[in-house]
Write a protein that holds these residues in place. Structure first.
Motif, PDB file in Angstrom:
ATOM      1  N   GLY A  63      13.069   4.618  10.119  1.00 59.04           N
ATOM      2  CA  GLY A  63      13.023   3.714   8.976  1.00 59.04           C
ATOM      3  C   GLY A  63      12.548   2.320   9.332  1.00 59.04           C
ATOM      4  N   ARG A  64      12.690   1.921  10.589  1.00 57.36           N
ATOM      5  CA  ARG A  64      12.230   0.602  11.004  1.00 57.36           C
ATOM      6  C   ARG A  64      10.710   0.451  10.865  1.00 57.36           C
ATOM      7  N   TYR A  65       9.996   1.560  10.730  1.00 60.64           N
ATOM      8  CA  TYR A  65       8.544   1.526  10.654  1.00 60.64           C
ATOM      9  C   TYR A  65       8.041   1.834   9.246  1.00 60.64           C
ATOM     10  N   ALA A  66       8.946   1.774   8.243  1.00 61.24           N
ATOM     11  CA  ALA A  66       8.556   1.984   6.848  1.00 61.24           C
ATOM     12  C   ALA A  66       7.740   0.796   6.351  1.00 61.24           C
ATOM     13  N   GLY A  67       7.138   0.938   5.157  1.00 61.37           N
ATOM     14  CA  GLY A  67       6.252  -0.108   4.665  1.00 61.37           C
ATOM     15  C   GLY A  67       6.963  -1.339   4.146  1.00 61.37           C
ATOM     16  N   GLN A 123      21.543  -6.517   9.847  1.00 57.97           N
ATOM     17  CA  GLN A 123      20.618  -6.563  10.972  1.00 57.97           C
ATOM     18  C   GLN A 123      19.265  -5.965  10.595  1.00 57.97           C
ATOM     19  N   LEU A 124      19.279  -4.868   9.836  1.00 58.66           N
ATOM     20  CA  LEU A 124      18.020  -4.261   9.393  1.00 58.66           C
ATOM     21  C   LEU A 124      17.228  -5.247   8.538  1.00 58.66           C
ATOM     22  N   GLY A 125      17.934  -5.964   7.647  1.00 62.43           N
ATOM     23  CA  GLY A 125      17.269  -6.968   6.831  1.00 62.43           C
ATOM     24  C   GLY A 125      16.648  -8.075   7.688  1.00 62.43           C
ATOM     25  N   ARG A 126      17.362  -8.477   8.730  1.00 67.23           N
ATOM     26  CA  ARG A 126      16.831  -9.523   9.609  1.00 67.23           C
ATOM     27  C   ARG A 126      15.596  -9.044  10.356  1.00 67.23           C
ATOM     28  N   GLU A 127      15.628  -7.793  10.812  1.00 62.86           N
ATOM     29  CA  GLU A 127      14.494  -7.247  11.555  1.00 62.86           C
ATOM     30  C   GLU A 127      13.236  -7.221  10.693  1.00 62.86           C
ATOM     31  N   ILE A 128      13.404  -6.938   9.414  1.00 62.01           N
ATOM     32  CA  ILE A 128      12.243  -6.781   8.534  1.00 62.01           C
ATOM     33  C   ILE A 128      11.860  -8.088   7.852  1.00 62.01           C
ATOM     34  N   CYS A 129      12.836  -8.832   7.356  1.00 63.25           N
ATOM     35  CA  CYS A 129      12.542 -10.047   6.587  1.00 63.25           C
ATOM     36  C   CYS A 129      12.497 -11.311   7.430  1.00 63.25           C
ATOM     37  N   GLY A 130      13.000 -11.253   8.654  1.00 61.49           N
ATOM     38  CA  GLY A 130      13.013 -12.449   9.483  1.00 61.49           C
ATOM     39  C   GLY A 130      13.878 -13.527   8.864  1.00 61.49           C
ATOM     40  N   THR A 131      13.327 -14.711   8.674  1.00 59.39           N
ATOM     41  CA  THR A 131      14.088 -15.820   8.097  1.00 59.39           C
ATOM     42  C   THR A 131      14.023 -15.855   6.566  1.00 59.39           C
ATOM     43  N   ARG A 169      10.868  -5.569  -1.710  1.00 53.12           N
ATOM     44  CA  ARG A 169       9.409  -5.376  -1.599  1.00 53.12           C
ATOM     45  C   ARG A 169       8.831  -6.070  -0.372  1.00 53.12           C
ATOM     46  N   HIS A 170       9.689  -6.723   0.402  1.00 52.79           N
ATOM     47  CA  HIS A 170       9.216  -7.460   1.579  1.00 52.79           C
ATOM     48  C   HIS A 170       8.571  -6.480   2.567  1.00 52.79           C
ATOM     49  N   PRO A 171       7.334  -6.749   2.992  1.00 49.42           N
ATOM     50  CA  PRO A 171       6.647  -5.809   3.894  1.00 49.42           C
ATOM     51  C   PRO A 171       7.240  -5.809   5.300  1.00 49.42           C
ATOM     52  N   THR A 172       7.176  -4.657   5.919  1.00 50.12           N
ATOM     53  CA  THR A 172       7.622  -4.522   7.301  1.00 50.12           C
ATOM     54  C   THR A 172       6.460  -4.842   8.223  1.00 50.12           C
ATOM     55  N   LEU A 173       6.611  -5.844   9.083  1.00 50.32           N
ATOM     56  CA  LEU A 173       5.510  -6.289   9.933  1.00 50.32           C
ATOM     57  C   LEU A 173       5.031  -5.196  10.880  1.00 50.32           C
ATOM     58  N   ARG A 174       5.942  -4.320  11.315  1.00 45.27           N
ATOM     59  CA  ARG A 174       5.546  -3.270  12.247  1.00 45.27           C
ATOM     60  C   ARG A 174       5.393  -1.913  11.552  1.00 45.27           C
ATOM     61  N   ALA A 175       5.093  -1.946  10.246  1.00 42.41           N
ATOM     62  CA  ALA A 175       4.913  -0.692   9.514  1.00 42.41           C
ATOM     63  C   ALA A 175       3.844   0.164  10.186  1.00 42.41           C
ATOM     64  N   ASP A 176       4.128   1.436  10.360  1.00 41.07           N
ATOM     65  CA  ASP A 176       3.199   2.336  11.042  1.00 41.07           C
ATOM     66  C   ASP A 176       3.377   3.746  10.480  1.00 41.07           C
ATOM     67  N   PRO A 177       2.620   4.100   9.441  1.00 38.63           N
ATOM     68  CA  PRO A 177       2.756   5.429   8.834  1.00 38.63           C
ATOM     69  C   PRO A 177       2.535   6.567   9.817  1.00 38.63           C
ATOM     70  N   ARG A 178       1.616   6.382  10.763  1.00 39.41           N
ATOM     71  CA  ARG A 178       1.339   7.458  11.727  1.00 39.41           C
ATOM     72  C   ARG A 178       2.538   7.685  12.649  1.00 39.41           C
ATOM     73  N   LEU A 179       3.192   6.593  13.026  1.00 39.76           N
ATOM     74  CA  LEU A 179       4.353   6.727  13.890  1.00 39.76           C
ATOM     75  C   LEU A 179       5.497   7.412  13.148  1.00 39.76           C
ATOM     76  N   ILE A 180       5.677   7.066  11.868  1.00 40.68           N
ATOM     77  CA  ILE A 180       6.700   7.716  11.057  1.00 40.68           C
ATOM     78  C   ILE A 180       6.403   9.203  10.939  1.00 40.68           C
ATOM     79  N   ALA A 181       5.128   9.540  10.672  1.00 36.23           N
ATOM     80  CA  ALA A 181       4.746  10.946  10.519  1.00 36.23           C
ATOM     81  C   ALA A 181       5.017  11.733  11.791  1.00 36.23           C
ATOM     82  N   GLN A 182       4.694  11.133  12.945  1.00 35.89           N
ATOM     83  CA  GLN A 182       4.919  11.835  14.207  1.00 35.89           C
ATOM     84  C   GLN A 182       6.402  11.996  14.496  1.00 35.89           C
TER      85      GLN A 182
END
Length: 285
Positions: free
Chosen positions: A94-98, A156-164, A209-222
């Motif tokens: 989930g850390r790599y979601a959009g 913590q998940l919110g901090r990882e994705i939204c930062g400040t 709706r805040h985007p995940t900076l490390r979003a990676d659909p291919r990594l999620i798929a794998q």
């Protein structure tokens, strides 16, 4: 973590206890053996990929950690460092979601596999959008430490994705504070209310709706492909192969990585496990 049939009521996946213990030892300096002895759980049970334990055992472990570390808010502190750390836990994907909302949905979907002492629901259509913990009122105080730890994990998940960027407007807890209320607000970084009708986290407008900076659909798929492949092995009757994947993927950074240790975790002899893996076409090596 796949399961065979619905989990027993009011239980927690052993993996959740394993992560709490790891955090207590690595970040708090706790003694792992004494904590296991305090809750009467052995390593083999804790490391079995599909093992589940009574929710009360998890709460007792958190209280034992707080006692050993001499810190009444140790469980809350550890929630920020005990999250999933590898792809054997689908929550890590989930850390790599959009977006934050997609990551939250992944986490909530899998909470029922990790624990069923409190059912989580994410309502994205309410105003404000909110995440709720459905906890029976008569249990709210008893499982308070566990609820606080899961809330910390979502913070913590919110901090990882939204930062400040602002994420949560408010956090409401059914139970009364177990220590100075101001400490909760400092730890969570958001306003906290106590004695509420329901435990919830309310989101700021647009936060989900805040985007995940490390979003990676291919990594999620794998990651999902690997996870589902192992689940398929189990569905096909190759239980040792499926269990083996989940076990080994969490143990790769530990030493020694042996068939003997894996057999012990599964409650069988090394010879029996070797024979079963070879029969399933997935020898240990």
């Amino acid at each position: 973590m796949p399961v065979q049939g619905p989990p027993s009521e009011n239980t927690v996946a052993a993996n959740v206890l394993h992560r709490a213990l790891r955090a207590a030892v690595e970040y708090g300096g706790a003694d792992r053996r004494s904590l296991l002895a305090a809750v009467h759980v052995d390593e083999a049970k804790l490391r079995h990929p599909l093992a589940r334990l009574p929710a009360q055992v998890f709460v007792r472990l958190l209280l034992a950690i707080e006692r050993e570390l001499g810190d009444p808010m140790a469980a809350l502190r550890l929630s920020f460092v005990s999250g999933p750390s590898c792809f054997s836990d689908i929550g890590f994907i989930g850390r790599y979601a959009g977006t934050l909302g997609e990551a939250m949905e992944t986490q909530v979907r899998n909470q029922g596999l990790r624990q069923n002492m409190a059912r989580l629901e994410l309502d994205r259509k309410s105003t404000p959008a909110r995440l709720t913990w459905n906890v029976p009122h008569d249990l709210a105080r008893d499982i308070g430490p566990a609820v606080e730890m899961t809330i910390g994990a979502y913070v913590q998940l919110g901090r990882e994705i939204c930062g400040t960027a602002p994420c949560y407007k408010r956090i409401g807890l059914q139970h009364e504070p177990r220590f100075d209320p101001a400490i909760y607000e400092t730890a969570f970084g958001h306003p906290v209310e106590f004695g509420c009708d329901i435990t919830s986290m309310e989101f700021h407008e647009g936060a989900l709706r805040h985007p995940t900076l490390r979003a990676d659909p291919r990594l999620i798929a794998q990651g999902l492909a690997n996870f589902n492949k192992s689940a398929t092995w189990m569905a096909d009757g190759r239980e040792c192969s499926g269990n083996g994947y989940f076990y080994l993927s969490e143990e790769l950074n530990k030493s020694p990585l042996t068939l003997e240790r894996m057999a012990s975790a599964f409650g069988m002899t090394e010879r029996t496990l070797r024979r079963r893996l070879e029969k399933e076409g997935k020898p240990f090596r």
